[in-house]
Design an enzyme around this catalytic site. Structure first.
Site, mmCIF file in Angstrom:
data_model
loop_
_atom_site.group_PDB
_atom_site.id
_atom_site.type_symbol
_atom_site.label_atom_id
_atom_site.label_comp_id
_atom_site.label_asym_id
_atom_site.label_seq_id
_atom_site.Cartn_x
_atom_site.Cartn_y
_atom_site.Cartn_z
ATOM 1 N N ALA A 173 62.813 -63.391 39.571
ATOM 2 C CA ALA A 173 62.185 -62.074 39.720
ATOM 3 C C ALA A 173 60.689 -62.144 39.500
ATOM 4 O O ALA A 173 59.920 -61.385 40.102
ATOM 5 C CB ALA A 173 62.819 -61.078 38.755
ATOM 6 N N ALA A 185 54.882 -63.348 40.906
ATOM 7 C CA ALA A 185 53.813 -62.767 40.094
ATOM 8 C C ALA A 185 52.830 -63.869 39.668
ATOM 9 O O ALA A 185 52.266 -64.561 40.505
ATOM 10 C CB ALA A 185 54.416 -62.040 38.902
ATOM 11 N N TYR A 186 52.634 -64.057 38.374
ATOM 12 C CA TYR A 186 51.685 -65.056 37.874
ATOM 13 C C TYR A 186 52.046 -66.453 38.369
ATOM 14 O O TYR A 186 51.177 -67.265 38.706
ATOM 15 C CB TYR A 186 51.680 -65.006 36.346
ATOM 16 C CG TYR A 186 50.582 -65.798 35.672
ATOM 17 C CD1 TYR A 186 49.507 -66.323 36.385
ATOM 18 C CD2 TYR A 186 50.620 -66.002 34.293
ATOM 19 C CE1 TYR A 186 48.506 -67.044 35.752
ATOM 20 C CE2 TYR A 186 49.623 -66.711 33.661
ATOM 21 C CZ TYR A 186 48.573 -67.228 34.391
ATOM 22 O OH TYR A 186 47.578 -67.935 33.754
ATOM 23 N N ASN A 187 53.325 -66.738 38.448
ATOM 24 C CA ASN A 187 53.786 -68.045 38.914
ATOM 25 C C ASN A 187 53.240 -68.371 40.302
ATOM 26 O O ASN A 187 52.771 -69.484 40.562
ATOM 27 C CB ASN A 187 55.314 -68.060 38.932
ATOM 28 C CG ASN A 187 55.881 -69.304 39.581
ATOM 29 O OD1 ASN A 187 55.802 -70.397 39.031
ATOM 30 N ND2 ASN A 187 56.457 -69.145 40.758
ATOM 31 N N LEU A 188 53.282 -67.412 41.213
ATOM 32 C CA LEU A 188 52.773 -67.635 42.565
ATOM 33 C C LEU A 188 51.262 -67.827 42.556
ATOM 34 O O LEU A 188 50.729 -68.674 43.284
ATOM 35 C CB LEU A 188 53.152 -66.461 43.466
ATOM 36 C CG LEU A 188 52.722 -66.563 44.932
ATOM 37 C CD1 LEU A 188 53.326 -67.794 45.593
ATOM 38 C CD2 LEU A 188 53.108 -65.302 45.690
ATOM 39 N N SER A 189 50.558 -67.067 41.722
ATOM 40 C CA SER A 189 49.107 -67.224 41.612
ATOM 41 C C SER A 189 48.725 -68.605 41.105
ATOM 42 O O SER A 189 47.644 -69.115 41.419
ATOM 43 C CB SER A 189 48.530 -66.157 40.687
ATOM 44 O OG SER A 189 48.767 -64.860 41.185
ATOM 45 N N ASP A 215 54.575 -51.509 38.568
ATOM 46 C CA ASP A 215 55.312 -52.667 38.052
ATOM 47 C C ASP A 215 55.124 -52.849 36.555
ATOM 48 O O ASP A 215 56.060 -53.183 35.831
ATOM 49 C CB ASP A 215 54.864 -53.934 38.784
ATOM 50 C CG ASP A 215 55.398 -53.994 40.216
ATOM 51 O OD1 ASP A 215 56.430 -53.357 40.494
ATOM 52 O OD2 ASP A 215 54.787 -54.689 41.041
ATOM 53 N N GLY A 216 53.895 -52.636 36.090
ATOM 54 C CA GLY A 216 53.633 -52.798 34.661
ATOM 55 C C GLY A 216 54.444 -51.833 33.820
ATOM 56 O O GLY A 216 54.998 -52.205 32.785
ATOM 57 N N ASN A 252 59.609 -61.499 33.677
ATOM 58 C CA ASN A 252 58.877 -62.268 34.688
ATOM 59 C C ASN A 252 58.685 -63.727 34.283
ATOM 60 O O ASN A 252 59.191 -64.629 34.936
ATOM 61 C CB ASN A 252 57.509 -61.640 34.965
ATOM 62 C CG ASN A 252 57.579 -60.517 35.971
ATOM 63 O OD1 ASN A 252 58.625 -60.259 36.555
ATOM 64 N ND2 ASN A 252 56.468 -59.843 36.173
#
Length: 261
Positions: free
Chosen positions: A158, A162-166, A47-48, A120
């Site tokens: 999209a 990622a960070y949002n869910l964490s 992904d990165g 993201n």
């Protein structure tokens, strides 16, 4: 034997060993072109590296549909690795998902202006032990006059897993035309857990006491330190096209993520 294809393909591979080994196999399986001459890019990595490749396309102005092959860890933006011949035979069946990036207009404490893309999210993070104090504006209207927190972020659908869910933000369906505004460890207002906004919104963050409480901005993988303000909006005219195998598209993964325990 090399596969013939009606599309002109470019091959882009990460520097990691697994991706380089796979690149040798892919190179022997088709006739490849430069990204300038191709109309579709096959990206080998995680992904990165996919984000890195998409950002390079945005920066260069050479934007092509992208089919990712997962040779990293999570592979949320990628497809399952298979024999190159099988992938190339079925590329024409891949489903396209349009992803519109965010554009962040950043001004530092010294008055320097920066412009960054984010696929993201754009996140603001405190630089020191002291909490950040941030004014939150939506479409020119102050919604939170003083958010005391470790940080705050604005995520695309999209990037919502990622960070949002964490940070306990919501997962957004790809076709929802929304953005997730999510605080990171908020102290005041303590009960505010964020907001879901229309993707036509412009969100502005202004740092309070920027000298005493320095804040950095991270747009995906790019960091700008010591910022004074950030204004963020969606850029639909710069939409990127990600290709996925049938049944494994990004929107299905976003739905599935909500049922994992």
């Amino acid at each position: 034997m090399k596969q013939s294809s009606p599309r002109r393909l470019a091959l882009v591979a990460s520097d990691v060993a697994r991706a380089q080994e796979a690149a040798v196999e892919f190179a022997a399986a088709a006739d490849w072109h430069t990204l300038d001459d191709a109309d579709l890019a096959v990206v080998l990595g995680g992904d990165g590296f996919m984000l890195q490749t998409l950002h390079a396309m945005l920066d260069s102005g050479i934007v092509r549909p992208v089919y990712g092959v997962n040779l990293g860890t999570v592979g949320f933006l990628m497809n399952r690795f298979r024999a190159p011949a099988k992938i190339l035979q079925k590329l024409h069946k891949a489903r396209a998902i349009a992803v519109s990036p965010l554009i962040a207009e950043i001004v530092t404490r010294e008055g320097t202006a920066h412009r960054c893309n984010a696929i993201n999210e754009v996140s603001l993070l405190r630089e020191t032990r002291q909490t950040a104090k941030i004014v939150v504006e939506v479409d020119g209207q102050v919604r939170i006059p003083e958010l005391v927190c470790d940080g705050v972020l604005l995520s695309t659908p999209a990037g919502s897993t990622a960070y949002n869910l964490s940070a306990n933000g919501p997962i957004l369906p790809l076709d929802s035309r929304t953005l997730a505004l999510t605080p990171i460890s908020p102290f005041r207002p303590r009960r505010w857990r964020g907001a879901i906004l229309p993707d036509r919104s412009t969100v502005t963050f202004r740092v309070i006491e920027a000298d005493k409480r320095p804040v950095s901005v991270v747009a995906d993988q790019k960091e700008i330190r010591d910022v004074a303000s950030v204004s963020i909006a969606t850029a639909p005219k710069q939409a990127l096209e990600l290709l996925f195998d049938p049944g494994h598209a990004l929107d299905e993964r976003i739905v599935s993520e909500q049922f994992e325990f």
